[in-house]
Design an enzyme around this catalytic site. Sequence first.
Site, short mmCIF file in Angstrom:
data_model
loop_
_atom_site.label_atom_id
_atom_site.label_comp_id
_atom_site.label_asym_id
_atom_site.label_seq_id
_atom_site.Cartn_x
_atom_site.Cartn_y
_atom_site.Cartn_z
N ASP A 288 -11.74 -10.57 -1.44
CA ASP A 288 -13.00 -10.91 -0.80
C ASP A 288 -14.08 -10.04 -1.44
OD1 ASP A 288 -12.24 -8.54 0.58
OD2 ASP A 288 -11.85 -9.61 2.45
N GLU B 234 0.81 -1.23 0.00
CA GLU B 234 0.00 0.00 0.00
C GLU B 234 0.84 1.28 0.00
OE1 GLU B 234 -2.79 -0.49 3.22
OE2 GLU B 234 -3.77 -2.17 2.23
N GLU C 138 -5.62 -10.70 -2.04
CA GLU C 138 -6.45 -10.57 -0.83
C GLU C 138 -7.93 -10.50 -1.18
OE1 GLU C 138 -5.19 -7.37 1.75
OE2 GLU C 138 -3.08 -7.68 1.30
N ASN D 172 2.37 -4.66 -3.32
CA ASN D 172 0.97 -5.08 -3.20
C ASN D 172 0.12 -3.85 -2.87
OD1 ASN D 172 -0.99 -7.26 -2.83
ND2 ASN D 172 -0.94 -6.80 -0.64
N HIS E 1 -10.08 -6.28 -2.68
CA HIS E 1 -11.16 -6.19 -1.68
C HIS E 1 -12.32 -5.49 -2.39
CE1 HIS E 1 -8.72 -7.64 1.59
NE2 HIS E 1 -7.78 -6.77 1.30
C1 XIL Z 1 -6.04 -7.03 7.87
C2 XIL Z 1 -6.20 -8.27 8.72
O1 XIL Z 1 -6.97 -9.22 8.02
C3 XIL Z 1 -6.87 -7.90 10.03
O2 XIL Z 1 -6.94 -9.03 10.89
C4 XIL Z 1 -6.10 -6.79 10.70
O3 XIL Z 1 -6.77 -6.38 11.88
C5 XIL Z 1 -5.94 -5.60 9.77
O4 XIL Z 1 -5.33 -6.04 8.56
N1 XIL Z 1 -4.97 -4.98 3.34
C6 XIL Z 1 -3.88 -5.70 3.75
C7 XIL Z 1 -4.02 -6.66 4.85
O5 XIL Z 1 -2.82 -5.64 3.11
O6 XIL Z 1 -2.84 -6.78 5.58
C8 XIL Z 1 -5.16 -6.30 5.77
O7 XIL Z 1 -5.32 -7.35 6.71
C9 XIL Z 1 -6.41 -6.07 4.97
C10 XIL Z 1 -6.23 -4.93 4.00
#
Ligand code: XIL
Length: 663
Positions: free
Chosen positions: A443, A334, A441, A377, A412
């Site tokens: 979802d 990020e 990641e 990422n 996401h």
């Molecule tokens: C999230 C985890 O899933 C949570 O358990 C934690 O509290 C916060 O981070 N982007 C990312 C991940 O790169 O590391 C994050 O993971 C979700 C968003």
Amino acid sequence: MRAPWTRRHRLLPGLLALACLATVAVAAAVPLTTPPARAADPVLVLDATFEDGTTQGFRSRAGETVAVSTAVAHGGTHSLLASGRTASWQGPALDLLDEMVKGTRYTLTVWVRLAAGQSPGQVRLSVQRDSGGTSAYDQVVGDTAVTADAWVRLSGTYVLAHDVDGLSAYVETASGTADLHIDDFTMAYQPTKPVQTDIPALREVLAADFPIGAAIGNRQVIGDQAVLLRRHFDTVTPGNALKWDATQPTEGAFRWADADTQVGFATDNGLAVRGHTLVWHQQTPAWVFTDTDGTPLTSEPADKALLLSRLEAHIRAVVGRYGDAIGVWDVANEVIDENQSDGLRRSRWYEISGVDYLRTAFRVAREVAPTAKLYVNDYNTNVPAKRDKLRDLVSRLRAEGVPIDGVGHQMHVNVQWPSIAETEAMLRAFIPLGVEQQVTEMDVSIYVDNGESFPTPPADRLLTQAYRYRDLFALYRRYADELTSVTLWGLADDDTWLDTFPVARKDAPLLFDTELQAKPAYWGIVDPTRINPTPTPTVSPTAGPTVSPTVTPTTGPDSCRAAYTVTNQWPGGFQASLKVTNTGVRARDGWTVRWRFPDGQLISQLWNGTVRQDGPDVAVTPTSWNSALPAGGTVEFGFLGSWSTSNSRPVGFTLDGLACATG
Ligand code: XIL
């Protein structure tokens, strides 16, 4: 030995109702060849009502007073009062060490209310676990608004995934030290359903395309979760265990327990590991950016050198520890801000070191793990402005020799965003760079804005979600030559970060439900012919073997009726009432009624509900006493509002996302 005050019995009606609904929601959408296993009754483990005049095992956390009170009660005549609090983390606590079994998912429920005279605030329900003199704190229910006028229910699930020598549940406030009451605490568990063995393994379905992964924590490597993980997935990403706050919370004092557990499980079971993440602006302890006497580091050369040396030491330790066990690293996470002309997020990393933290991180990672693939990422990489800034950064850094091998797209997303075309453009944008790409990641939230909240995922949302998974995976498969893996941010809906982000509410973004059973989303990837072809499922009571004979799902457009009446109107203002009838046959415990004002009307005050308005969009949720909406039942609320040029009727009334008939 269990504490003498506990009592246990079967059947907890609220939970049972929820369990039935969850079963029906899946059954309604997916005609499986064999019915999924049915949920057994929940088992109540603990129940504290304080009616016997004792605190039933509840105690203070540190010095505050915890005593039985008859000033107010949720049920009966007694509650528990915590007073004399001097810190927000103080509150009534209950020891659970002898009650909770590792790996079992418990539902913890408690009613909370502030003592008379206290100003409104926020409360939460948490668990403290102690191990070898260190304590960790897990939130079970996030910050929830509470007043002195009504009881609020905090209910959430918790799985103990660590070995502990101390364990307790407690209620605290987000801030302040208000006196608070609790009442009717329960802890129950849902006997689990067997992991389905008669459905295809995802990893086999996708074998010709790319490895498929899931983010995990400790609880995914034990019991049924581990069985499900091994059955369907090729790779894992520790979701938190490799982050800086987990591995090096204080300088030089590394903690490896969780990462070792998860990477060890993967290695033992032939799963590949994505390492996440080495440098990020979040979950990085404050010490990294301050000198030894606590002064914030600046961009002065000495401070910058200190920061980069800490970064180097961290990467050498973390990457060095796992060697070949981790073949891919999210070296940087990020780092893009599309609103900056150079595209770089103004993180503490950037403020102190400019771009050098990226150069250092990739150089050191390459030195320590010469064969690992090194990734940058980010989220929202489908958004054209962000995508292009990321592409420019990667190509600039690679041109100067920074060893970036790949770009990770977090993905996401939600049930209506982004479009497939935009996602395709995202993948295409990076092809000319000659880098690898991974979805890291993914979802798919069932929510489309922050105002929505469903106690149980509505069947039509789950179906829409299944189409999204179907279409996005179809796209990924078309780009299988570019994608070297696809990872989902979690294994099943019982454990998803979206339950607390961006707001606290139950989300259901993954392929398996809270009981580890395959959702329509799973079939969207594995066999789209098995998902109902129409977006609004209408299932008759006799539709198939998986529909309960006693509970009929009604998800069609006739599930509710909204009667809106303007009861009074004057220049600039009006009063209105809305009656919503649940015309379905499904009782709702907790509900959200939504509508849209066509003429810019604004609600100033609403009674018999809690209102949120975002532009024209209004969402109303229950107060503490009218959350139950039985089949055939009606809720009615009223409000005062303002209008300017006209005051036409609202449109788009929905109850829990289902369109309501009007009139
Ligand atoms: C999230 C985890 O899933 C949570 O358990 C934690 O509290 C916060 O981070 N982007 C990312 C991940 O790169 O590391 C994050 O993971 C979700 C968003």
